[in-house]
Scaffold this motif. Structure first.
Motif, short mmCIF file in Angstrom:
data_model
loop_
_atom_site.label_atom_id
_atom_site.label_comp_id
_atom_site.label_asym_id
_atom_site.label_seq_id
_atom_site.Cartn_x
_atom_site.Cartn_y
_atom_site.Cartn_z
N MET A 98 18.37 68.92 45.76
CA MET A 98 18.87 70.26 45.56
C MET A 98 20.36 70.32 45.91
SD MET A 98 17.57 73.76 47.34
CE MET A 98 18.62 75.16 47.39
N ARG A 99 20.70 69.72 47.05
CA ARG A 99 22.10 69.78 47.49
C ARG A 99 23.02 69.12 46.48
NH1 ARG A 99 24.84 69.55 53.10
NH2 ARG A 99 26.91 68.84 52.54
N SER A 100 22.62 67.98 45.95
CA SER A 100 23.49 67.28 44.99
C SER A 100 23.64 68.08 43.70
CB SER A 100 22.99 65.87 44.71
OG SER A 100 21.71 65.91 44.10
N THR A 101 22.60 68.78 43.29
CA THR A 101 22.68 69.60 42.09
C THR A 101 23.63 70.77 42.31
OG1 THR A 101 20.42 68.99 41.51
CG2 THR A 101 21.32 70.92 40.42
N GLU A 123 27.28 69.63 42.35
CA GLU A 123 27.85 69.45 41.00
C GLU A 123 28.39 70.76 40.46
OE1 GLU A 123 25.00 67.55 38.44
OE2 GLU A 123 24.64 65.94 39.90
N VAL A 124 27.68 71.84 40.69
CA VAL A 124 28.11 73.16 40.22
C VAL A 124 29.36 73.61 40.99
CG1 VAL A 124 27.46 75.60 40.15
CG2 VAL A 124 25.83 73.86 39.43
N LEU A 125 29.37 73.37 42.29
CA LEU A 125 30.48 73.83 43.12
C LEU A 125 31.76 73.04 42.87
CD1 LEU A 125 28.63 74.56 46.47
CD2 LEU A 125 29.65 76.22 44.88
N HIS A 180 34.35 74.69 41.02
CA HIS A 180 35.08 75.74 41.73
C HIS A 180 35.90 75.17 42.89
CE1 HIS A 180 32.92 78.71 39.39
NE2 HIS A 180 31.83 78.02 39.63
N ARG A 181 35.95 73.85 42.95
CA ARG A 181 36.67 73.13 44.01
C ARG A 181 36.16 73.51 45.40
NH1 ARG A 181 42.85 73.15 42.15
NH2 ARG A 181 42.34 75.07 41.11
N LEU A 182 34.83 73.59 45.50
CA LEU A 182 34.17 73.90 46.77
C LEU A 182 33.13 72.84 47.08
CD1 LEU A 182 33.36 77.72 46.53
CD2 LEU A 182 34.88 76.63 48.18
N SER A 183 32.90 72.60 48.36
CA SER A 183 31.79 71.76 48.80
C SER A 183 30.65 72.68 49.22
CB SER A 183 32.23 70.89 49.97
OG SER A 183 32.50 71.70 51.11
N VAL A 184 29.48 72.11 49.42
CA VAL A 184 28.34 72.91 49.88
C VAL A 184 28.65 73.53 51.26
CG1 VAL A 184 25.91 72.85 50.57
CG2 VAL A 184 26.64 71.72 48.46
N PRO A 185 29.20 72.76 52.22
CA PRO A 185 29.52 73.39 53.51
C PRO A 185 30.56 74.52 53.38
CG PRO A 185 29.46 71.01 53.75
CD PRO A 185 29.37 71.31 52.29
N PRO A 242 27.48 83.25 41.07
CA PRO A 242 26.59 83.26 39.91
C PRO A 242 26.23 81.86 39.41
CG PRO A 242 28.37 84.85 39.61
CD PRO A 242 28.69 84.05 40.83
N ALA A 243 27.16 80.93 39.52
CA ALA A 243 26.88 79.55 39.10
C ALA A 243 25.85 78.91 40.02
CB ALA A 243 28.18 78.73 39.09
#
Length: 123
Positions: free
Chosen positions: A1-4, A7-9, A12-17, A89-90
């Motif tokens: 889930m995190r890797s998916t 990829e979306v983030l 937007h030049r963002l990481s999950v954290p 939204p992404a």
């Protein structure tokens, strides 16, 4: 889930954290670095480094706590709020895609398990 979601983030030049921090700061403006670290299941040092980078990028700002000068509060900037509004939204679309094919009961069980994992990580 995190890797998916990662990829979306990336678009937007963002990481999950970073995304998680933006969400927390939207819900808890002025949170301390220690509380932010606990909420996103991170060490204080990692949260400090994360916020320092986000501050350099203009997404957040730190302010001295009004009654405790040793503590800093963290706030979203307008740029950070805008980026969150664009990225959310992404991420939601990605999450809906991951849930596709699951029953409502399976989705609820997954959410309960994830919430438990977060809570256990904060203990």
């Amino acid at each position: 889930m995190r890797s998916t979601v990662e990829e979306v983030l990336v678009e937007h030049r963002l990481s999950v954290p970073q995304y998680a921090a933006l969400l927390v700061l939207e819900e808890q403006p002025g949170v301390s670095l220690s509380d932010l670290a606990r909420t996103v299941a991170s060490t204080r040092q990692s949260a400090t480094e994360l916020i320092a980078g986000m501050e350099r990028d203009g997404l957040v700002e730190r302010r001295k706590h009004p009654t405790n000068g040793r503590t800093h509060q963290v706030f979203l900037t307008e740029q950070g709020r805008t980026l969150l509004e664009v990225a959310r939204p992404a991420v939601w679309a990605c999450e809906r895609g991951l849930e596709q094919g699951m029953t409502e009961g399976q989705q609820e069980a997954a959410r309960t398990w994830l919430a438990h994992m977060v809570e256990a990580g904060n203990s």
